[in-house]
Design a protein around this motif. Structure first.
Motif: not given
Length: 189
Positions: A6-7, A40-41
């Motif tokens: 991700t940014g 977890a994410s």
């Protein structure tokens, strides 16, 4: 796999620094491998089972929680040093005893920030009380109380609990009884 996924955009200036409270869990009340359930994410903790008591300490003033990631390309290692520094005002026999017991043990600590975020420090290995200064001051306005520094070394940054209220956070912690009574709660005014 070590690739980021991700940014991040520049965020609004709508947060404040500092911590409002800490909650001690006696080390060994839960097993990090089996009793901690997390997403977890997002690395957020959903529940912590088998905790019997939380000991809340309200805080005001200059109290900090910092985390430093150290990596070594040569050794292929990474770890996080977690440092919690708190000031407890006034001295009394119950707090003297509690500070002594904290120095003998290595509690897990939930930290509540002024932004209503809750972090679990010392998830696997606990937090060691490395320094406890008991001060009586010199001048009339000096601190009479305790300055405590806890340090923990973990594999990962302290996980956020999936809650944004005290009731939500303490509700995630098994069947814990929150202990806020006079013998275990230090109210910093």
């Amino acid at each position: 796999m070590c690739e980021i996924t991700t940014g991040r955009l520049e965020v609004c200036k709508d947060v404040v620094g500092g911590i409002d409270a800490i909650y001690f869990i006696n080390y060994g009340d839960y097993n990090a491998a089996t009793d901690v359930v997390y997403t977890a994410s997002t690395d957020t903790i959903d529940t912590i089972a088998n905790v019997t008591s939380l000991f809340k300490y309200q805080l005001k003033g200059t109290n900090t929680f910092d985390q430093a990631i150290t990596t070594s390309r040569e050794n292929g290692t990474s770890f996080v040093e977690q440092t919690l520094s708190v000031v407890l005002k006034k001295q009394d026999a119950a707090t003297h005893k509690t500070v002594k017991l904290l120095s003998y043990g290595r509690p897990n600590v939930i930290i509540k920030t002024r932004n209503n975020q809750f972090f679990l420090a010392g998830l696997e290995h606990g937090m060691e009380l490395t320094t406890a200064n008991v001060s009586n001051g010199t001048a009339m306005g000096d601190l009479v109380g305790y300055t405590l520094t806890f340090v923990g070394t973990e594999k990962l940054l302290a996980n956020l609990l999936d809650a944004n209220t005290e009731t939500g956070a303490t509700g995630l912690v098994g069947n814990a009884t929150a202990v806020f009574g006079a013998t275990t709660t230090i109210v910093a005014s």
